[in-house]
Design a protein around this motif. Structure first.
Motif, PDB file in Angstrom:
ATOM      1  N   ALA A 188       0.800  -1.256   0.029  1.00 45.47           N
ATOM      2  CA  ALA A 188       0.002   0.021  -0.095  1.00 45.47           C
ATOM      3  C   ALA A 188       0.671   1.360   0.006  1.00 45.47           C
ATOM      4  N   LEU A 189       1.754   1.281   0.931  1.00 47.06           N
ATOM      5  CA  LEU A 189       2.781   2.380   0.979  1.00 47.06           C
ATOM      6  C   LEU A 189       3.350   2.764  -0.430  1.00 47.06           C
ATOM      7  N   ARG A 190       3.743   1.710  -1.175  1.00 45.57           N
ATOM      8  CA  ARG A 190       4.387   1.688  -2.569  1.00 45.57           C
ATOM      9  C   ARG A 190       3.271   2.160  -3.520  1.00 45.57           C
ATOM     10  N   GLY A 191       2.163   1.568  -3.262  1.00 48.57           N
ATOM     11  CA  GLY A 191       0.886   2.099  -4.118  1.00 48.57           C
ATOM     12  C   GLY A 191       0.482   3.412  -4.015  1.00 48.57           C
ATOM     13  N   PHE A 192       0.627   3.803  -2.716  1.00 46.91           N
ATOM     14  CA  PHE A 192       0.199   5.380  -2.536  1.00 46.91           C
ATOM     15  C   PHE A 192       1.138   6.412  -3.266  1.00 46.91           C
ATOM     16  N   LEU A 193       2.472   5.828  -3.327  1.00 45.82           N
ATOM     17  CA  LEU A 193       3.503   6.751  -4.152  1.00 45.82           C
ATOM     18  C   LEU A 193       3.219   6.768  -5.611  1.00 45.82           C
ATOM     19  N   THR A 194       2.340   6.107  -5.880  1.00 46.20           N
ATOM     20  CA  THR A 194       2.090   5.979  -7.464  1.00 46.20           C
ATOM     21  C   THR A 194       0.804   7.195  -7.793  1.00 46.20           C
ATOM     22  N   LYS A 195       0.382   7.447  -6.963  1.00 46.44           N
ATOM     23  CA  LYS A 195      -0.907   8.617  -7.264  1.00 46.44           C
ATOM     24  C   LYS A 195      -0.351   9.725  -7.191  1.00 46.44           C
ATOM     25  N   PRO A 196      -1.220  10.787  -7.861  1.00 42.68           N
ATOM     26  CA  PRO A 196      -0.565  12.032  -8.034  1.00 42.68           C
ATOM     27  C   PRO A 196       0.220  12.883  -6.955  1.00 42.68           C
ATOM     28  N   ARG A 197       1.533  12.789  -7.084  1.00 44.65           N
ATOM     29  CA  ARG A 197       2.460  13.133  -5.886  1.00 44.65           C
ATOM     30  C   ARG A 197       2.126  14.416  -5.330  1.00 44.65           C
ATOM     31  N   ASP A 198       1.551  15.322  -5.981  1.00 41.16           N
ATOM     32  CA  ASP A 198       1.402  16.748  -5.306  1.00 41.16           C
ATOM     33  C   ASP A 198       0.102  16.770  -4.673  1.00 41.16           C
ATOM     34  N   TRP A 246       0.736  13.612  -1.121  1.00 43.04           N
ATOM     35  CA  TRP A 246       1.806  13.766  -0.177  1.00 43.04           C
ATOM     36  C   TRP A 246       2.239  15.199  -0.122  1.00 43.04           C
ATOM     37  N   GLY A 247       2.317  15.725   1.216  1.00 40.69           N
ATOM     38  CA  GLY A 247       2.890  17.004   1.187  1.00 40.69           C
ATOM     39  C   GLY A 247       3.623  17.255   2.626  1.00 40.69           C
ATOM     40  N   ARG A 248       3.389  18.392   3.101  1.00 39.75           N
ATOM     41  CA  ARG A 248       4.388  19.028   4.160  1.00 39.75           C
ATOM     42  C   ARG A 248       4.273  17.980   5.669  1.00 39.75           C
ATOM     43  N   PHE A 249       3.268  17.229   5.627  1.00 43.44           N
ATOM     44  CA  PHE A 249       3.037  16.363   6.848  1.00 43.44           C
ATOM     45  C   PHE A 249       2.940  14.987   6.521  1.00 43.44           C
ATOM     46  N   GLY A 250       3.257  14.693   5.159  1.00 40.25           N
ATOM     47  CA  GLY A 250       3.107  13.147   4.932  1.00 40.25           C
ATOM     48  C   GLY A 250       2.120  13.125   3.980  1.00 40.25           C
ATOM     49  N   PHE A 251       1.545  11.704   3.870  1.00 35.79           N
ATOM     50  CA  PHE A 251       0.344  11.402   3.329  1.00 35.79           C
ATOM     51  C   PHE A 251      -0.913  12.211   3.704  1.00 35.79           C
ATOM     52  N   VAL A 252      -1.654  12.739   2.685  1.00 38.51           N
ATOM     53  CA  VAL A 252      -2.788  13.289   3.178  1.00 38.51           C
ATOM     54  C   VAL A 252      -3.760  12.263   3.983  1.00 38.51           C
ATOM     55  N   ASP A 253      -4.890  12.869   4.556  1.00 40.13           N
ATOM     56  CA  ASP A 253      -5.885  12.244   5.433  1.00 40.13           C
ATOM     57  C   ASP A 253      -6.604  10.847   4.743  1.00 40.13           C
ATOM     58  N   ALA A 254      -6.838  11.351   3.274  1.00 46.00           N
ATOM     59  CA  ALA A 254      -7.852  10.272   2.631  1.00 46.00           C
ATOM     60  C   ALA A 254      -7.968  10.596   1.172  1.00 46.00           C
ATOM     61  N   PHE A 255      -8.287   9.741   0.309  1.00 48.82           N
ATOM     62  CA  PHE A 255      -8.680  10.298  -1.259  1.00 48.82           C
ATOM     63  C   PHE A 255      -9.498   9.266  -1.667  1.00 48.82           C
ATOM     64  N   CYS A 256     -10.367   9.734  -2.776  1.00 44.35           N
ATOM     65  CA  CYS A 256     -11.397   8.937  -3.306  1.00 44.35           C
ATOM     66  C   CYS A 256     -11.352   8.992  -4.984  1.00 44.35           C
ATOM     67  N   GLU A 257     -10.799   7.956  -5.426  1.00 48.62           N
ATOM     68  CA  GLU A 257     -10.520   8.156  -6.880  1.00 48.62           C
ATOM     69  C   GLU A 257     -11.646   8.013  -7.951  1.00 48.62           C
ATOM     70  N   ASN A 258     -12.813   7.519  -7.167  1.00 43.35           N
ATOM     71  CA  ASN A 258     -13.984   7.641  -7.905  1.00 43.35           C
ATOM     72  C   ASN A 258     -14.512   8.975  -8.331  1.00 43.35           C
ATOM     73  N   ARG A 259     -14.098  10.011  -7.379  1.00 47.37           N
ATOM     74  CA  ARG A 259     -14.667  11.363  -7.841  1.00 47.37           C
ATOM     75  C   ARG A 259     -13.182  12.240  -7.723  1.00 47.37           C
TER      76      ARG A 259
END
Length: 451
Positions: free
Chosen positions: A347-357, A360-373
């Motif tokens: 999962a960690l490596r998979g998350f890094l394939t998502k749009p990096r900007d 990921w940010g100043r405090f690490g991975f953002v709280d959540a995401f929904c690719e459907n939307r």
């Protein structure tokens, strides 16, 4: 000050080529910044939430999130990313505000003002004691007390201040009608009427309440209250995985994280369950649900999984397999490293394939995401960022587990509730690069023997 080695504002473009341990360093180091650079400027306590960009005025401090933040700071000191003296100064500053804040029979509320210490109501009638959030705060303070074990006067003073806060917590006052109650308000009394029962994130509160020196609860509050509810024992099979405790499909994954940032489930059992088995099965069920993806959500799979409470496109929701609206929360998978390390690393490596900007940010991975939307949170939450640091460290070295399980009130509470620890799985203690930062506390903790 924060040491230069803790500053990693940008994730290297070739991060996916890095070794696993290097990636774990980067994730822990960046996430710790939430609790160090992003802390409340007056008290140093953890803000409930932060934006991915900008620092708008924000006095909302989370009591439970601050407990997880204290654990993150201990990890930072141990790994040489934050100076020990600076961390101690920060912890004393936290206690300055906590000691002066309104407490309700020794318990703190869910939220306080980080400048004044005043209570900020969570809900209209939830404007007083929250014993579960207080337990999460105490979890962090106990770990810090055990870690800061030197004879220097400021470390001794810190330990004494923590002990005073712990002694003033009137756990027994919150025991009514054979159950332990979550809330009490000076204005509304017991109007919230919320006994803690059924498997959830609250085991820690019972352990600390049973281990209190002056205000211990009767163990029957655990056995006849918490463990007697219909949603406590399970035993059903979910896609080939039998879940000992909890609601259908296990519920949100924070059940396996919040209390277990300090409580070590290795070899831990009572008359109801083996807690390593419980948490591992819960994580596997959550992972498998996302792999099977019965609702056809975009992005789900072996390298993109994890359902727990977080922000979403429309609201904050306790996401779970039976409440799955397509929102992945990185904390769910990353805080599960001790239980399912291969799946968590995927999962960690998979998350890094998502749009990096966006992820990921100043405090690490953002709280959540929904690719459907095509939605990525623009926020971080203390109660999600903190367990990432703590549980990755427990996976790597067992540091926080060793500290917390060595505390006298924890041992006493577990014993009074009928828990045993046998055949505990040994955590690796990295005798390579990690020993560069090994402190006397770590070497002492490494000799912990389960009882």
């Amino acid at each position: 000050m924060i040491l230069a080695s803790c500053r990693t504002p940008d994730l290297p473009n070739d991060a996916l080529e890095f070794a696993d341990d290097v990636l774990l360093d980067i994730v822990q180091r960046q996430t710790i910044r939430y609790f160090w650079e992003g802390a409340h400027p007056v008290s140093g306590l953890a803000r409930d939430r932060q934006k991915t960009a900008g620092d708008a005025p924000n006095d909302l401090v989370a009591i439970g999130g601050s407990g997880f933040g204290i654990m993150a700071i201990i990890v930072a000191v141990e790994r040489g990313w934050v100076d020990r003296a600076e961390a101690l100064h920060r912890l004393h500053r936290m206690l300055d505000l906590l000691e002066g804040s309104p407490r309700y029979h020794g318990m703190l509320p869910h939220f306080i003002n980080g400048s004044t210490g005043d209570t900020i109501p969570f809900r209209r009638k939830d404007d007083g004691a929250d014993i579960v959030e207080t337990a999460f705060l105490f979890q962090g303070l106990i770990c810090a007390r055990e870690y800061l074990d030197q004879t220097a006067s400021e470390e001794q003073r810190f330990r004494a201040r923590v002990n005073t806060l712990l002694a003033q917590a009137e756990w027994d006052w919150f025991a009514r009608k054979g159950k332990l109650y979550w809330h009490w308000s000076p204005r509304h009394g017991w109007a919230m009427n919320n006994p803690i029962e059924g498997w959830n994130e609250c085991l820690l509160a019972f352990v600390l309440a049973a281990g209190s020196q002056h205000h211990a609860i009767d163990p029957d509050c655990y056995h006849d209250g918490f463990a007697r509810a219909p949603t406590f024992e399970n035993g059903r099979n979910y896609n080939g995985i039998v879940l000992p405790l909890g609601p259908n499909f296990g519920g949100p994954l924070f059940f396996a994280h919040y209390s277990f940032c300090g409580l070590d489930p290795n070899g831990l059992s009572d008359r109801y369950a083996d807690y390593w088995q419980q948490n591992t099965c819960h994580a596997l069920i959550n992972h498998q649900h996302c792999v099977l993806n019965p609702h056809g959500h975009k992005g789900y799979g072996a390298d993109c999984w994890g359902l727990t409470a977080s922000h979403g496109p429309t609201a904050y929701i306790a996401h779970a397999p039976d409440r799955d609206v397509g929102v992945i929360t990185p904390s769910a998978a990353l805080s599960s490293f001790p239980y399912v390390p291969d799946q968590a690393m995927a999962a960690l490596r998979g998350f890094l394939t998502k749009p990096r900007d966006r992820i990921w940010g100043r405090f690490g991975f953002v709280d959540a995401f929904c690719e459907n939307r095509n939605w990525y949170a623009r926020t971080y939450l203390a109660i999600n960022q903190g367990p990432i640091v703590a549980m990755i460290e427990n996976h790597r070295t067992g540091l926080l587990w060793k500290l917390f399980m060595g505390a006298h009130e924890v041992r006493l509470g577990l014993a009074r509730l009928g828990f045993t620890r046998t055949g505990a799985k040994q955590q690796k203690d990295h005798l390579g690069a990690d020993t560069v930062h090994a402190s006397p506390s770590r070497r002492k903790a490494a000799g912990f023997v389960a009882t």
